[in-house]
Scaffold this active site. Structure first.
Site, mmCIF file in Angstrom:
data_model
loop_
_atom_site.group_PDB
_atom_site.id
_atom_site.type_symbol
_atom_site.label_atom_id
_atom_site.label_comp_id
_atom_site.label_asym_id
_atom_site.label_seq_id
_atom_site.Cartn_x
_atom_site.Cartn_y
_atom_site.Cartn_z
ATOM 1 N N ASP A 111 0.832 -1.165 -0.152
ATOM 2 C CA ASP A 111 0.133 -0.282 0.010
ATOM 3 C C ASP A 111 0.690 1.421 -0.142
ATOM 4 O OD1 ASP A 111 -2.429 0.987 -0.413
ATOM 5 O OD2 ASP A 111 -2.857 1.181 1.732
ATOM 6 N N HIS A 380 1.967 4.440 6.431
ATOM 7 C CA HIS A 380 1.702 5.083 5.225
ATOM 8 C C HIS A 380 0.508 6.180 5.092
ATOM 9 C CE1 HIS A 380 -0.446 1.182 4.795
ATOM 10 N NE2 HIS A 380 -1.286 1.843 4.277
#
Length: 973
Positions: A111, A380
């Site tokens: 991701d 993230h």
């Protein structure tokens, strides 16, 4: 990332682990992979029953539950620092090894928005056998997919090359989520548990968008749909093994409905495998890579290029997040730097003061609170600035709480060592100019967290110009005092400090009593200049000079004009201006900018029409204060630059200081849908080639690329710590203390995005309150170094770390009698310092506190016997990491291997008894670590990697770009 960890645990995450464990126990064929330890540890500590814990142990042994990556989070790869990536991996791996004896060997980096070339190196050093990524440029992925090149052996580091290469799998266009379209129904497929609801799970257990259940009537059609997708994917890979990820974000919170439908489907396909031409099975990531590895194919090598930036379609360049939430990015790095200092400070205290009065268990908890906070913000959707405001607040609160704990710990250590009277309260403050009590006699304790001798300035806020500064022995210390930028009523006192590696000094600040005092900086104010009318006049130049540079300003514009590097007498034309990209927030009108995306609809436009100038000059420092106004009559400025040039007094080593042009910016509040950049233009013929770093570890070449669409945004890159431009002889380096987007939009130019303020009406952003209506003022710092390549090559790596790890300043008020606390017996300056050569960095010196045995068989046995739980934290094991800063061939001297005697390096802490070399996160003995060797044309042979050569008698040789990790045990005092 729209919900805090606590909200996510309540709404779905706890249910994932509870129901998945239950379902795995019901069917021997079922499997599951788990990634982020932060969630798992919350479940393990707060929710799991003893029975569930037993089941987890059993499932791990059977290989049916598998932890991949194993860090606290799945960290971002673009804007994170290598130290913090290693920290968060180490935190997660330490827990998994201590609790289960489990060591992850595969990544699942599905991701992060773009892939850095640091990651393959880190995962290889951690003992991984394969690395898995997904988000890379859409056009590049399509091309790799078509040519069956989604799998390769990645040599992320040019210097470590095949020793730390790793097999890498890029997910195909479907990425990590199951495709949910069914050709035979309007309802979705494969997501039978529906979607999680916030803040509470539904009372009746009926979730929104639950997929069409599998029944006898649709079983064949479901199977056909799944098989068709598997076959489509198989055509994109070289082997007949297809990785089919089942799940997506926030899935498996009702694992029973998932597995029961999945079982029916898999059984049916396997019963009719002759007809379908495929067989299917539940698998973990290691099952998949084991299957591919056993094919024994020869793979192509990819060099050290990364996959940044990342675009998902022509007008969607994910380059905005390199700057989003600049304040969070700055605090995250400041916290990381304070943690680094606190760890080495505490480690030295434990070793040197075994009879000290501080409770070590409490101290470890204080450090752990900051380890956790710094680890989690590497997510993230954390440091990236791509979270909702309340989640940003959660990260900020956890960081501030952890920093407060570590400051308290450092202050109490100083007190304990000096047996100070309890009435001398310590004000502990890091990097802030507020000293707590500026009107009384005070002392400052300054700790150098680097393992080098440093000479630099620290800044203290005082209430009067009439002050003197003295060291521990009562000698006068050079200092300069001047009116503060921040406030009318206080003054900034700049003190020259010279401190050896991992050591501290004490300075007292006293009101003047006729003796030698601090130099006073004097102000000259220049008239505000109208930039729109400046072109007509010939320049009126005036210089600001130190031993290394002459910076020339033009009084007609109040802007910088040129810089001369005095050693070689080379002059570079040098101008700086603030510009703004105006961006669109209405999806009906075209591409937008948001937390992730940067979508400029035209070139940047100048942000100010008038500039004010004030020069503060003194014997030690000249500060040039420039204020940028939207027009000549504006009251308030939106932008300011404070440029500082230092002059180092006789008897001090001023090499780094002299070559440092320090700039601090004040940016904001911006208008809505503006993105602010500082553009520096020179006459260097750079051919628009830019260099930026990957995570403060290695440099990447960034040639300017022209695209059909979105060329400006697609030429933005992350600068985590370093960026530079150069011509044949001269290099201009920018060093940063937080991440920024950076670009070269013209020959001889480099621009840094400093701040963004956005609002848009994209429904997904509105639903999740994902706005970036950030009205803050940001105060980033950038150091500039200009010079020939040999000179800058000597300086920039040490300078980058000197900016990252500025000294920690702690304040204390002196008691009534202004005598200093009891003198240490040794000479205070050279009291047991720790120093490494300038091409090495002592990256970690800490006491992790893990209870695990470093002998693997012994560790597994003690887990089986249940011994782990009873033991207390272990304070005898010290974690030491040393990194070589240079690439092979980069510098004639500094790129050489360095041989160190660890016993002599650490003798100031005590007598080293044993040293064990470990994998990057500490969980493997390097002598027993065997990684899979994937066949390449260059290296068709060996099937396993053996590790680097190990240490003999405490002597280690560290080669370019190596990061070496050791456990060190000292003689118990």
């Amino acid at each position: 990332f729209f919900f805090s960890f606590q909200e996510s645990m309540h709404a779905y995450a706890a249910n994932v682990y509870t129901t998945v464990i239950e379902e795995l126990m019901k069917g021997k064929q079922r499997k599951f992979i788990a990634v982020e330890q932060e969630f798992f540890r919350l479940w393990w500590d707060m929710v799991a029953t003893d029975t569930q814990k037993q089941q987890v142990h059993q499932l791990l042994q059977e290989g049916r539950l598998e932890f991949v990556i194993g860090g606290q989070v799945m960290h971002d790869e673009a804007v994170t620092l290598i130290d913090d990536q290693i920290l968060q991996l180490t935190e997660g791996h330490g827990f998994l090894y201590e609790t289960f004896g489990f060591r992850p060997q595969f990544s699942w980096h599905v991701d992060p928005f773009g892939a850095s070339a640091t990651s393959p190196t880190l995962f290889a050093l951690a003992g991984f056998n394969a690395h898995l990524i997904s988000r890379i440029d859409y056009d590049l992925k399509a091309d790799m997919q078509k040519n069956k090149k989604l799998q390769f052996v990645w040599q992320g580091s040019p210097s470590l090359s095949e020793r730390q290469e790793i097999f890498t799998h890029v997910m195909d266009q479907y990425s990590y989520c199951t495709p949910s379209q069914l050709p035979f129904s309007n309802r979705s497929g494969f997501f039978w548990n529906g979607f999680a609801t916030f803040p509470d799970p539904p009372k009746d257990g009926v979730y929104p968008n639950m997929s069409l259940p599998v029944t006898d009537a649709n079983l064949h059609q479901y199977a056909q749909t799944m098989v068709a997708n598997i076959k489509q994917r198989a055509a994109w890979f070289r082997t007949g093994d297809v990785l089919w990820p089942w799940g997506c974000d926030k899935q498996f919170f009702n694992a029973s409905v998932q597995y029961s439908n999945m079982d029916l489907l898999l059984d049916y396909i396997n019963k009719h495998s002759g007809e379908f031409g495929v067989t299917v099975q539940y698998a973990t990531v290691s099952d998949y890579f084991q299957a591919v590895y056993s094919r024994n194919l020869t793979w192509e090598i990819r060099d050290s290029r990364d996959f940044l930036p990342y675009s998902t379609e022509p007008f969607q360049a994910w380059t905005g997040f390199y700057t989003s939430r600049s304040t969070l990015k700055g605090i995250a790095r400041r916290a990381s730097s304070l943690l680094h200092a606190g760890e080495s400070f505490f480690t030295q205290y434990v070793q040197k003061h075994p009879g000290g009065s501080i409770c070590k268990y409490k101290a470890l908890k204080q450090l752990q609170s900051l380890r956790w906070a710094v680890s989690e913000v590497q997510h993230h959707d954390g440091i990236t600035g791509t979270e909702a405001p309340k989640v940003k607040d959660m990260y900020m609160n956890n960081l501030m709480y952890g920093m407060l704990n570590v400051r308290k710990l450092m202050a109490s250590i100083i007190f304990d060592i000096n047996n100070a009277k309890k009435n001398g309260e310590v004000y502990s403050s890091v990097y802030t100019k507020d000293s707590g009590k500026p009107d009384v006699d005070q002392y400052v304790v300054v700790y150098n967290p680097l393992a080098w001798n440093i000479t630099t300035f620290v800044t203290v806020s005082v209430s009067s110009e009439a002050v003197s500064v003295y060291d521990e022995l009562g000698h006068s210390v050079p200092a300069q005092v001047q009116s503060s930028v921040e406030s009318q009523s206080t003054y900034d006192l700049y003190i020259v400090v010279a401190i050896s590696g991992l050591s501290y000094r004490k300075y007292s600040i006293k009101p003047l009593n006729g003796k030698r005092s601090a130099f006073v900086g004097r102000s000259i104010k220049y008239k505000r200049r109208d930039l729109t009318r400046a072109d007509q006049r010939s320049p009126r130049l005036f210089p600001v000079v130190n031993n290394c540079y002459q910076i020339v300003f033009d009084q007609n514009t109040n802007l910088m004009h040129s810089i001369t590097e005095r050693e070689t007498n080379q002059t570079v034309q040098f101008t700086q201006e603030f510009l703004e990209y105006h961006v669109n927030g209405d999806t009906a009108k075209g591409p937008i900018s948001d937390n992730y995306l940067f979508g400029p609809n035209a070139s940047a436009v100048p942000a100010s029409k008038a500039v004010g100038l004030e020069v503060m000059s003194g014997n030690l420092m000249t500060e040039i204060r420039q204020y940028f106004y939207s027009n000549v009559t504006s009251q308030d400025y939106i932008y300011a630059v404070y440029t500082r040039l230092y002059s180092v007094p006789e008897g001090y080593d001023g090499k780094l200081l002299c070559h440092r042009i320090e700039q601090e910016y004040s940016v904001g509040p911006l208008e809505l849908n503006r993105e602010a950049v500082l553009r520096t233009s020179t006459n260097l013929n750079t051919k628009q080639l830019l260099y930026t770093d990957n995570n403060g570890y290695q440099m990447q070449k960034r040639p300017f690329k022209v695209y059909v669409n979105n060329t400006v945004a697609r030429n933005y890159y992350p600068m985590v710590q370093t960026a530079y431009i150069e011509d044949d002889t001269i290099r201009l380096i920018l060093l940063a203390e937080r991440a920024h987007g950076v670009s070269s939009q013209g020959n001889g130019q480099v621009e840094v995005m400093l701040h963004r303020r956005l609002w848009n009406n994209l429904q997904w952003n509105l639903n999740n309150n994902l706005t970036l209506n950030d009205s803050s003022v940001v105060r980033p710092v950038i150091w500039l170094i200009l010079g020939t390549k040999p000179v800058t090559n000597n300086l920039y790596r040490t300078s980058a770390l000197a900016l990252e790890h500025r000294p920690v300043v702690m304040f204390g008020a002196l008691s009534d009698k202004p005598k200093l606390p009891r003198q240490p017996q040794q000479n205070p300056v050279h009291d047991s310092s720790v120093t490494v050569p300038p091409n090495l960095h002592l990256q970690t010196l800490s006491i992790p506190g893990w209870k695990y045995s470093s002998d693997h068989a012994e560790q597994l046995l003690s887990i089986r016997m249940g011994k782990q739980k009873e033991d207390d934290a272990d304070f005898s094991r010290v974690l030491l990491r040393i990194r070589h800063l240079y690439e092979v061939g980069e510098h004639p001297v500094l790129s050489q291997p360095v041989t160190l005697d660890l016993k002599s390096l650490l003798k100031g802490l005590g007598s080293v008894m044993t040293v064990e070399e470990r994998s990057l996160t500490g969980t493997w003995d390097v002598n027993t670590l065997e990684r899979w060797k994937w066949k390449t044309a260059e290296y068709p042979g060996k099937r396993y990697f053996n590790s680097t050569e190990t240490s003999e008698d405490y002597i280690v040789t560290i080669h370019p770009k190596e990061i070496r990790t050791f456990f060190v045990y000292f003689q118990v005092q």
